[in-house]
Scaffold this active site. Sequence first.
Site, PDB file in Angstrom:
ATOM      1  N   GLY A 187       0.889  -1.041  -0.098  1.00 45.95           N
ATOM      2  CA  GLY A 187      -0.018  -0.070  -0.124  1.00 45.95           C
ATOM      3  C   GLY A 187       0.878   1.109  -0.062  1.00 45.95           C
ATOM      4  N   GLY A 239       4.141   1.040   1.898  1.00 44.05           N
ATOM      5  CA  GLY A 239       5.130   0.187   1.584  1.00 44.05           C
ATOM      6  C   GLY A 239       4.734  -1.259   1.034  1.00 44.05           C
ATOM      7  NE  ARG A 240       8.390  -3.628  -2.200  1.00 42.66           N
ATOM      8  CZ  ARG A 240       9.431  -4.250  -2.852  1.00 42.66           C
ATOM      9  NH1 ARG A 240       9.305  -5.182  -3.688  1.00 42.66           N
ATOM     10  NH2 ARG A 240      10.534  -3.681  -2.594  1.00 42.66           N
ATOM     11  CG  ASP A 300      -5.987   5.104  13.477  1.00 39.15           C
ATOM     12  OD1 ASP A 300      -7.205   5.315  13.523  1.00 39.15           O
ATOM     13  OD2 ASP A 300      -5.328   4.994  12.654  1.00 39.15           O
TER      14      ASP A 300
END
Length: 271
Positions: free
Chosen positions: A22, A25-26, A134
């Site tokens: 995303g 990153g990976r 969050d």
Amino acid sequence: MADDLPPEALDKYITLVQVGEGQYGRVFKAHSRGTGALVALKLVSKKRKSERELTIYREESELLRQIQHPHVVHLVEFFETKDDICIATEFCQCDLGDYLRIHKYLAVDEVRTIAKQILSALKYLHARGIIHHDVKPQNILIGLDGRVKICDFGLATHLTPAQGTKYQTILKGTPLYMAPEVLIKSRYTYQCDFWSFGVVLYEIFVGQVPFTVCDLTLLTDYVTRNPIAWPKGIPKNFKSFLEGLLQRDLDQRFTWATILKHPFLTNKVIE
């Protein structure tokens, strides 16, 4: 592709399969060459990332380095190469959002088990002056041992009364899980995590969040004014627990002095 990973990462880890990608990153499932431990290896390219964005990753990793708790994801290692930030954490099965997509909703006993584990992590964090900001299903992982673990501290804040920081007024988090005081940018403290926690518990029991509006202005109006719809058949002690978490009035919302004594957590019946 794993063959384009930085040599510094390949020297340390044997990558098995890519499990995510995303804007962040990976992420690869990998084995540590040194210990054999299974890890989630996140690679964040420094290209097209501002210095502020890179600083957030560094600060998040430094915070995780200081945290040791069974219900907070464990940081294995953080290092940087010329082009990448590399973050290795313990490997987990999935996040609570993925789990919910499979099961649709959860039985109240399973919700209680998850609630106790999340609260254990939040109590640890709040005692150290850390607001997560969050709390949502996507930031709650299910470990290989079946225990839930809070992750993603990119928005976390340290409240440091000694330095004069006793509250926040910044809009932080994911809107559907934000407390009313956060949405209206009023003063708030650790109790905003309780609201988000309450939304998560409501969602995993009901199958959806209490308010599903996407427009931020309309959502703010709903969250600050509209009554919550309670499903038929919700156990009284669970409803009472959620009502304490989802109080718009901060003076009425649960505090640590009251939350851990609630009958829902001790599985006592409320008549």
